[in-house]
Design a protein around this motif. Structure first.
Motif, PDB file in Angstrom:
ATOM      1  N   ALA A 105       0.855  -1.187   0.000  1.00 43.12           N
ATOM      2  CA  ALA A 105       0.000   0.000   0.000  1.00 43.12           C
ATOM      3  C   ALA A 105       0.890   1.235   0.000  1.00 43.12           C
ATOM      4  O   ALA A 105       1.776   1.366   0.855  1.00 43.12           O
ATOM      5  CB  ALA A 105      -0.910   0.006   1.222  1.00 43.12           C
ATOM      6  N   MET A 106       0.646   2.126  -0.945  1.00 47.26           N
ATOM      7  CA  MET A 106       1.395   3.383  -0.989  1.00 47.26           C
ATOM      8  C   MET A 106       0.727   4.409  -0.081  1.00 47.26           C
ATOM      9  O   MET A 106      -0.511   4.449   0.024  1.00 47.26           O
ATOM     10  CB  MET A 106       1.431   3.926  -2.415  1.00 47.26           C
ATOM     11  N   VAL A 107       1.530   5.235   0.566  1.00 49.60           N
ATOM     12  CA  VAL A 107       0.968   6.305   1.394  1.00 49.60           C
ATOM     13  C   VAL A 107       0.371   7.382   0.489  1.00 49.60           C
ATOM     14  O   VAL A 107       0.750   7.519  -0.681  1.00 49.60           O
ATOM     15  CB  VAL A 107       2.041   6.930   2.309  1.00 49.60           C
ATOM     16  N   LEU A 108      -0.572   8.132   1.025  1.00 51.32           N
ATOM     17  CA  LEU A 108      -1.119   9.268   0.290  1.00 51.32           C
ATOM     18  C   LEU A 108      -0.105  10.402   0.302  1.00 51.32           C
ATOM     19  O   LEU A 108       0.429  10.759   1.364  1.00 51.32           O
ATOM     20  CB  LEU A 108      -2.426   9.733   0.929  1.00 51.32           C
ATOM     21  N   ASP A 109       0.175  10.962  -0.861  1.00 47.31           N
ATOM     22  CA  ASP A 109       1.149  12.046  -0.962  1.00 47.31           C
ATOM     23  C   ASP A 109       0.557  13.178  -1.779  1.00 47.31           C
ATOM     24  O   ASP A 109      -0.503  13.049  -2.388  1.00 47.31           O
ATOM     25  CB  ASP A 109       2.454  11.559  -1.575  1.00 47.31           C
ATOM     26  N   HIS A 110       1.263  14.300  -1.780  1.00 48.51           N
ATOM     27  CA  HIS A 110       0.831  15.490  -2.508  1.00 48.51           C
ATOM     28  C   HIS A 110       1.795  15.711  -3.661  1.00 48.51           C
ATOM     29  O   HIS A 110       2.951  16.078  -3.462  1.00 48.51           O
ATOM     30  CB  HIS A 110       0.814  16.701  -1.567  1.00 48.51           C
ATOM     31  N   VAL A 111       1.322  15.471  -4.875  1.00 49.81           N
ATOM     32  CA  VAL A 111       2.120  15.630  -6.086  1.00 49.81           C
ATOM     33  C   VAL A 111       1.825  16.979  -6.710  1.00 49.81           C
ATOM     34  O   VAL A 111       0.663  17.371  -6.818  1.00 49.81           O
ATOM     35  CB  VAL A 111       1.801  14.520  -7.104  1.00 49.81           C
ATOM     36  N   VAL A 112       2.879  17.699  -7.120  1.00 50.19           N
ATOM     37  CA  VAL A 112       2.683  18.975  -7.808  1.00 50.19           C
ATOM     38  C   VAL A 112       3.275  18.884  -9.214  1.00 50.19           C
ATOM     39  O   VAL A 112       4.256  18.174  -9.447  1.00 50.19           O
ATOM     40  CB  VAL A 112       3.331  20.154  -7.050  1.00 50.19           C
ATOM     41  N   ALA A 113       2.660  19.596 -10.150  1.00 48.28           N
ATOM     42  CA  ALA A 113       3.170  19.642 -11.518  1.00 48.28           C
ATOM     43  C   ALA A 113       4.475  20.422 -11.557  1.00 48.28           C
ATOM     44  O   ALA A 113       4.676  21.370 -10.788  1.00 48.28           O
ATOM     45  CB  ALA A 113       2.136  20.275 -12.440  1.00 48.28           C
ATOM     46  N   LEU A 114       5.362  20.031 -12.447  1.00 45.62           N
ATOM     47  CA  LEU A 114       6.638  20.718 -12.604  1.00 45.62           C
ATOM     48  C   LEU A 114       6.679  21.411 -13.955  1.00 45.62           C
ATOM     49  O   LEU A 114       6.123  20.896 -14.928  1.00 45.62           O
ATOM     50  CB  LEU A 114       7.785  19.709 -12.491  1.00 45.62           C
ATOM     51  N   PRO A 115       7.331  22.599 -14.024  1.00 45.44           N
ATOM     52  CA  PRO A 115       7.996  23.307 -12.934  1.00 45.44           C
ATOM     53  C   PRO A 115       7.004  23.977 -11.985  1.00 45.44           C
ATOM     54  O   PRO A 115       5.846  24.222 -12.355  1.00 45.44           O
ATOM     55  CB  PRO A 115       8.836  24.352 -13.671  1.00 45.44           C
ATOM     56  N   ALA A 116       7.466  24.261 -10.754  1.00 47.73           N
ATOM     57  CA  ALA A 116       6.614  24.890  -9.746  1.00 47.73           C
ATOM     58  C   ALA A 116       7.480  25.779  -8.857  1.00 47.73           C
ATOM     59  O   ALA A 116       8.703  25.617  -8.779  1.00 47.73           O
ATOM     60  CB  ALA A 116       5.913  23.824  -8.904  1.00 47.73           C
TER      61      ALA A 116
END
Length: 370
Positions: free
Chosen positions: A143-154
């Motif tokens: 099970a993967m943990v919930l994470d916050h992904v942002v688009a790049l570049p940022a």
């Protein structure tokens, strides 16, 4: 011990590793590639097809399966293994990628990500705890943990806030989890900033996860940027735990990342490209719709032992695509997954033999990469 990662060989010329990740549903030889079965199926292929490619482990998605058919339905059907018929290990993504890919229909807070379902518009409040609850119902091995992904570049501030939130969410996932037969993998975030990546990796490495992933890449950056961040991140991760690069990529990206210490991969590229008539081969990419293949009686790839290559010609495969027959996308998807597994087997053997540098040079030459 339910989960164990055993290193067999480490390449002296690079950071590459060959190992075995043992799970309740069997071993996964690394470096390894996981076909993506987002909704409980690898698109266009039966479970027997997927097994025939040599895959050891497949991937499912918490967000999509949580919506349809719903995690309670999956649990009632005996879990994702029983429902799908896949007897080997399964890894489930947490839904964190949908924070990125569905950013137009979600709202992020410290507490959760609130989605509006792409199916019926219903609101879904996905907390770290609920992500783990869904994955425990699915019964995946990892099970993967919930994470916050942002688009790049940022902007750096945005990347840092997402990275720090990912660490806090990882801790919440770990504290909520209740299944001893389900490994938890943390996800390193930090965009293209080496300092943030190192900080995130060190903070997560201090927690008791069974594995670690490098996330937030292959979202708009160049391959060289991805390689740079991967190379900076892997040395900060525990050497006795598997390392997983999420959502990557082309065959060359896999090899370049293996050199930098990555053990596991997943990507939709082999099946998505296959459905669109694009094949990966030892002689480079082939676009099977091209007219030059119309009367070609040769196999797609003479060195491949998949059904597409051993039973059919390029001319027949082209015909299937031109005629709109569903068998065409199925056969090319099958071939591409078989080819990815072939590349991984070659890498494992080269690491064992101490010839990985030569193996990669040969592959680059075959693929026309300078």
């Amino acid at each position: 011990m339910t989960f164990r990662f055993q290193l067999h060989h480490t390449d002296t010329a690079t950071g590459a590793r060959r190992g075995t990740f043992t799970t309740p549903h069997g071993p996964v030889e690394t470096p390894g590639f996981m076909p993506v079965g987002t909704q409980g199926t690898v698109k266009g292929l039966t479970i027997d097809h997927v097994a025939s490619t040599g895959a050891h482990m497949i991937l499912g998605n918490t967000y999509h399966l949580g919506l349809r058919p719903g995690h309670e339905t999956v649990r009632a059907l005996g879990g994702l293994h029983a429902m799908s018929g896949w007897e080997g290990p399964i890894l489930t993504d947490s839904g964190g990628f949908q924070v990125f890919s569905l950013k137009g229909i979600n709202k992020i807070s410290e507490h959760s990500v609130v989605f509006r379902s792409h199916i019926d518009g219903a609101l879904i409040d996905l907390t770290p705890e609920h992500s783990i609850e869904i994955q425990e119902s699915l019964g995946s091995d990892v099970a993967m943990v919930l994470d916050h992904v942002v688009a790049l570049p940022a902007e750096r501030d945005d990347v840092q806030q997402a990275m720090e939130r990912s660490i806090r969410w990882a801790k919440r996932c770990l504290e909520y989890a209740s299944r001893d037969d389900q490994a938890k993998f943390a996800i390193v975030q930090g965009g293209l900033d080496v300092d943030l990546r190192v900080q995130c990796a060190r903070d997560l490495a201090s927690m008791n996860f069974e594995g670690y992933a490098v996330g937030g890449l292959s979202v708009g950056e160049t391959p060289d940027e991805m390689y740079r961040i991967t190379a900076a991140t892997t040395p900060e991760l525990p050497a006795d735990k598997p390392r997983y690069l999420m959502g990557v990529g082309r065959p060359i990206d896999l090899l370049e990342s293996i050199v930098r210490g990555i053990d596991l991969f997943d990507c939709v590229m082999p099946t998505r490209n296959g459905r669109n008539g694009f094949a990966f081969t030892d002689s480079g990419p082939i676009k099977i719709r091209n007219a030059k293949h119309k009367t070609d009686t040769s196999p797609l790839d003479a060195s491949c032992d998949c059904l597409a290559c051993t039973r059919h010609s390029r001319g027949y495969l082209r015909h299937l695509f031109i005629a709109g027959e569903m068998l065409g996308p199925t056969l090319l998807s099958l071939h591409n997954l078989t080819y990815y597994q072939k590349v991984m087997r070659g890498a494992r053997e080269a690491i064992r033999a101490g010839t990985l540098v030569e193996y990669i040079a040969t592959k680059k030459n075959q693929w026309g990469i300078t």
